[in-house]
Design a protein around this motif. Sequence first.
Motif, PDB file in Angstrom:
ATOM      1  N   TRP A 145      56.343  47.036 121.584  1.00 37.48           N
ATOM      2  CA  TRP A 145      57.238  46.056 122.186  1.00 37.48           C
ATOM      3  C   TRP A 145      57.136  46.122 123.692  1.00 37.48           C
ATOM      4  O   TRP A 145      56.882  47.183 124.265  1.00 37.48           O
ATOM      5  N   GLY A 146      57.354  44.993 124.328  1.00 35.51           N
ATOM      6  CA  GLY A 146      57.186  44.920 125.779  1.00 35.51           C
ATOM      7  C   GLY A 146      58.157  45.775 126.561  1.00 35.51           C
ATOM      8  O   GLY A 146      57.908  46.108 127.704  1.00 35.51           O
TER       9      GLY A 146
ATOM     10  N   ASN B 273      59.112  48.781 125.614  1.00 36.06           N
ATOM     11  CA  ASN B 273      58.895  50.196 125.331  1.00 36.06           C
ATOM     12  C   ASN B 273      57.735  50.718 126.179  1.00 36.06           C
ATOM     13  O   ASN B 273      56.614  50.266 126.034  1.00 36.06           O
TER      14      ASN B 273
ATOM     15  N   LEU C 256      54.929  55.002 124.779  1.00 33.50           N
ATOM     16  CA  LEU C 256      54.094  54.595 123.654  1.00 33.50           C
ATOM     17  C   LEU C 256      53.542  55.794 122.896  1.00 33.50           C
ATOM     18  O   LEU C 256      53.225  56.823 123.493  1.00 33.50           O
TER      19      LEU C 256
ATOM     20  N   GLN D  71      49.835  53.322 119.735  1.00 37.91           N
ATOM     21  CA  GLN D  71      50.134  52.119 120.522  1.00 37.91           C
ATOM     22  C   GLN D  71      49.413  52.107 121.867  1.00 37.91           C
ATOM     23  O   GLN D  71      49.068  51.054 122.388  1.00 37.91           O
TER      24      GLN D  71
ATOM     25  N   TYR E   8      46.704  52.143 124.517  1.00 41.23           N
ATOM     26  CA  TYR E   8      45.310  51.738 124.451  1.00 41.23           C
ATOM     27  C   TYR E   8      44.589  52.017 125.771  1.00 41.23           C
ATOM     28  O   TYR E   8      45.118  51.740 126.857  1.00 41.23           O
TER      29      TYR E   8
ATOM     30  N   GLY F 271      54.447  45.269 134.753  1.00 42.70           N
ATOM     31  CA  GLY F 271      53.980  45.023 133.386  1.00 42.70           C
ATOM     32  C   GLY F 271      52.540  45.457 133.126  1.00 42.70           C
ATOM     33  O   GLY F 271      52.048  45.338 132.007  1.00 42.70           O
ATOM     34  N   VAL F 272      51.874  45.997 134.142  1.00 38.85           N
ATOM     35  CA  VAL F 272      50.462  46.330 133.977  1.00 38.85           C
ATOM     36  C   VAL F 272      50.288  47.646 133.208  1.00 38.85           C
ATOM     37  O   VAL F 272      49.220  47.923 132.663  1.00 38.85           O
ATOM     38  N   GLY F 273      51.357  48.440 133.165  1.00 39.42           N
ATOM     39  CA  GLY F 273      51.289  49.675 132.380  1.00 39.42           C
ATOM     40  C   GLY F 273      51.370  50.970 133.179  1.00 39.42           C
ATOM     41  O   GLY F 273      50.902  52.006 132.714  1.00 39.42           O
ATOM     42  N   LYS F 274      51.994  50.920 134.341  1.00 37.90           N
ATOM     43  CA  LYS F 274      52.111  52.133 135.158  1.00 37.90           C
ATOM     44  C   LYS F 274      53.016  53.178 134.504  1.00 37.90           C
ATOM     45  O   LYS F 274      52.658  54.343 134.398  1.00 37.90           O
ATOM     46  N   SER F 275      54.184  52.720 134.054  1.00 36.23           N
ATOM     47  CA  SER F 275      55.127  53.673 133.455  1.00 36.23           C
ATOM     48  C   SER F 275      54.555  54.243 132.164  1.00 36.23           C
ATOM     49  O   SER F 275      54.660  55.456 131.915  1.00 36.23           O
ATOM     50  N   ALA F 276      53.958  53.379 131.360  1.00 35.53           N
ATOM     51  CA  ALA F 276      53.365  53.851 130.106  1.00 35.53           C
ATOM     52  C   ALA F 276      52.298  54.914 130.395  1.00 35.53           C
ATOM     53  O   ALA F 276      52.213  55.937 129.706  1.00 35.53           O
TER      54      ALA F 276
ATOM     55  N   TYR G 127      41.241  45.186 122.168  1.00 31.59           N
ATOM     56  CA  TYR G 127      42.595  45.689 121.919  1.00 31.59           C
ATOM     57  C   TYR G 127      43.243  44.912 120.774  1.00 31.59           C
ATOM     58  O   TYR G 127      43.789  45.496 119.831  1.00 31.59           O
TER      59      TYR G 127
ATOM     60  N   PRO H 285      49.276  43.970 130.074  1.00 31.49           N
ATOM     61  CA  PRO H 285      49.709  44.447 128.759  1.00 31.49           C
ATOM     62  C   PRO H 285      51.116  43.982 128.369  1.00 31.49           C
ATOM     63  O   PRO H 285      51.352  43.686 127.203  1.00 31.49           O
ATOM     64  N   PHE H 286      52.023  43.910 129.314  1.00 27.44           N
ATOM     65  CA  PHE H 286      53.375  43.450 128.970  1.00 27.44           C
ATOM     66  C   PHE H 286      53.326  42.049 128.358  1.00 27.44           C
ATOM     67  O   PHE H 286      53.903  41.799 127.300  1.00 27.44           O
TER      68      PHE H 286
ATOM     69  N   ASN I 231      51.476  42.016 124.903  1.00 23.95           N
ATOM     70  CA  ASN I 231      52.257  42.526 123.773  1.00 23.95           C
ATOM     71  C   ASN I 231      53.399  41.593 123.390  1.00 23.95           C
ATOM     72  O   ASN I 231      53.619  41.324 122.211  1.00 23.95           O
TER      73      ASN I 231
HETATM   74  N1  ADP Z   1      47.903  51.394 127.697  1.00 26.16           N
HETATM   75  C1  ADP Z   1      48.668  50.499 127.035  1.00 26.16           C
HETATM   76  N2  ADP Z   1      48.374  50.137 125.766  1.00 26.16           N
HETATM   77  C2  ADP Z   1      49.119  49.236 125.101  1.00 26.16           C
HETATM   78  N3  ADP Z   1      50.208  48.643 125.625  1.00 26.16           N
HETATM   79  C3  ADP Z   1      50.561  48.953 126.893  1.00 26.16           C
HETATM   80  C4  ADP Z   1      49.818  49.889 127.659  1.00 26.16           C
HETATM   81  N4  ADP Z   1      50.391  49.994 128.867  1.00 26.16           N
HETATM   82  C5  ADP Z   1      51.454  49.170 128.856  1.00 26.16           C
HETATM   83  N5  ADP Z   1      51.573  48.544 127.673  1.00 26.16           N
HETATM   84  C6  ADP Z   1      52.587  47.547 127.304  1.00 26.16           C
HETATM   85  O1  ADP Z   1      53.032  46.892 128.487  1.00 26.16           O
HETATM   86  C7  ADP Z   1      54.426  47.076 128.662  1.00 26.16           C
HETATM   87  C8  ADP Z   1      54.712  47.270 130.131  1.00 26.16           C
HETATM   88  O2  ADP Z   1      54.212  48.524 130.537  1.00 26.16           O
HETATM   89  P1  ADP Z   1      54.912  49.355 131.689  1.00 26.16           P
HETATM   90  O3  ADP Z   1      54.266  50.682 131.702  1.00 26.16           O
HETATM   91  O4  ADP Z   1      56.387  49.315 131.530  1.00 26.16           O
HETATM   92  O5  ADP Z   1      54.481  48.504 132.965  1.00 26.16           O
HETATM   93  P2  ADP Z   1      54.822  48.794 134.498  1.00 26.16           P
HETATM   94  O6  ADP Z   1      55.484  50.132 134.582  1.00 26.16           O
HETATM   95  O7  ADP Z   1      53.510  48.734 135.206  1.00 26.16           O
HETATM   96  O8  ADP Z   1      55.723  47.669 134.926  1.00 26.16           O
HETATM   97  C9  ADP Z   1      54.793  48.248 127.781  1.00 26.16           C
HETATM   98  O9  ADP Z   1      56.130  48.140 127.342  1.00 26.16           O
HETATM   99  C10 ADP Z   1      53.813  48.148 126.642  1.00 26.16           C
HETATM  100  O10 ADP Z   1      54.291  47.227 125.680  1.00 26.16           O
END
Ligand code: ADP
Length: 397
Positions: free
Chosen positions: A6-7, A9, A12, A16, A18, A49-54, A250, A276-277, A280
């Motif tokens: 989920w966007g 979350n 991961l 989930q 990737y 939304g690019v996936g920094k926190s993840a 993906y 990725p945000f 997803n």
């Molecule tokens: N490596 C990844 N593989 C799959 N989904 C990802 C990945 N990184 C991020 N996502 C998706 O994108 C969403 C946003 O990621 P997030 O880390 O919160 O972005 P940011 O911190 O850059 O704003 C996550 O909730 C997840 O759904």
Amino acid sequence: MNELAWGTNNDLNDNQFYNRVEDIRFISDLLKSSKYGTSPSILITGIRGVGKSALMKKVQKKFRDENFLVVYIDLSSSDAYQKDEFSKEALIELIYDEIIKECKEFGITTVDKKIEKYIKTHDVTLKEIVNIKGYPVPFLWTKKNYKKLANFVMELPQYLYEEYADNINGVFLFFDEFQIIKELGDDLTDFLWYMRSFIQKQNNVSYVFSGSMSVKDSLIEEIAGSNGAFGGRILTIEIKPFSHETTKNYLNDKANYLKFTDAGFDQFYECTKGIPFYINVFGNLLPRNISLDALSVKENFIKVLPILAMHFSNSWFRLNLQEQKILTALLDDSLNRSGIAKKLNVTSGAIGRSLNRLLDIGLIEMENNIYYMPNFVFKAWLKNEYKMKGVYPYKSI
Ligand SMILES: Nc1ncnc2c1ncn2[C@@H]1O[C@H](COP(=O)(O)OP(=O)(O)O)[C@@H](O)[C@H]1O
Ligand SMILES: [Mg+2]
């Protein structure tokens, strides 16, 4: 069965999460050097939304498993920030709380006794001692003597490393949503330099800063620029959206129930730009097991725009009317300051404050004195609101 996360979350699981193999390797190699007494600082940038926190959570798990103490500090989780009262006291308190939490997670159960002793020698006053799961956790009194307290908290990571060198391979502090630190206003520069003075002396503690900052954000200059607090001592890594090919692989891997035609997939990539945000959220809302051509992808995109743009519409409804009008003025053109003023029928001087606020929260950016809106989903949402209702959703006056 494989599913898209989920966007909302960002914690991961392995199924989930990737890719990002190169980024993880690069960051890990840098961080590992802290074991040998050189501690690099890292700045992770990239759009929302690019996936920094993840990515940070992933790295955190990896190092936890290797006996590193990894403290994750999300500035947006501070109570004070939620209440619009962010301050350096609140930040110090948050850092402290997260360090204690991570010690528990790590299984350091004697930390409270040692910390209590350490607190006494530092002459910091305790707010109260709260019992959490059988352990007395000291909560700090912040207002009384901020300086002493801040010194105590900033020295604590290196202290923990030295005290527990047998168990801990190194200590990392991960700061997320670090752009919120701009809310310190006049205190910002002093605070960054203050942090740096500690970071410099700590041989076994590494700091990672991240947040949704564009490369043009003035904060990046304050941190990593040649005159910035960490200038020359911090490595900047930009996390990029997934490429066309990565996105395709993906979805094949995790969402093979999405049956795109070739043109349908190209349209999907165009709509999500590999972020990725958006991939997803959109991917989870598309109909399954039916053929998706370019047109149906486009139609569905418009349907889900309010969900994709949620973060931005929330920000929009908190703006004042002039700030909103500036944004709509920039929907179709990039403009300089007098161009915007002209569209709003006011003097150039009258919009300075609004422009700065919009820049600070990242809704607009400026390059060579030209202002523009960087986020395509935000733009598409506003344009679509107008198309459907004949007016922009301005603050009613
Ligand atoms: N490596 C990844 N593989 C799959 N989904 C990802 C990945 N990184 C991020 N996502 C998706 O994108 C969403 C946003 O990621 P997030 O880390 O919160 O972005 P940011 O911190 O850059 O704003 C996550 O909730 C997840 O759904
Ligand atoms: Mg994030």
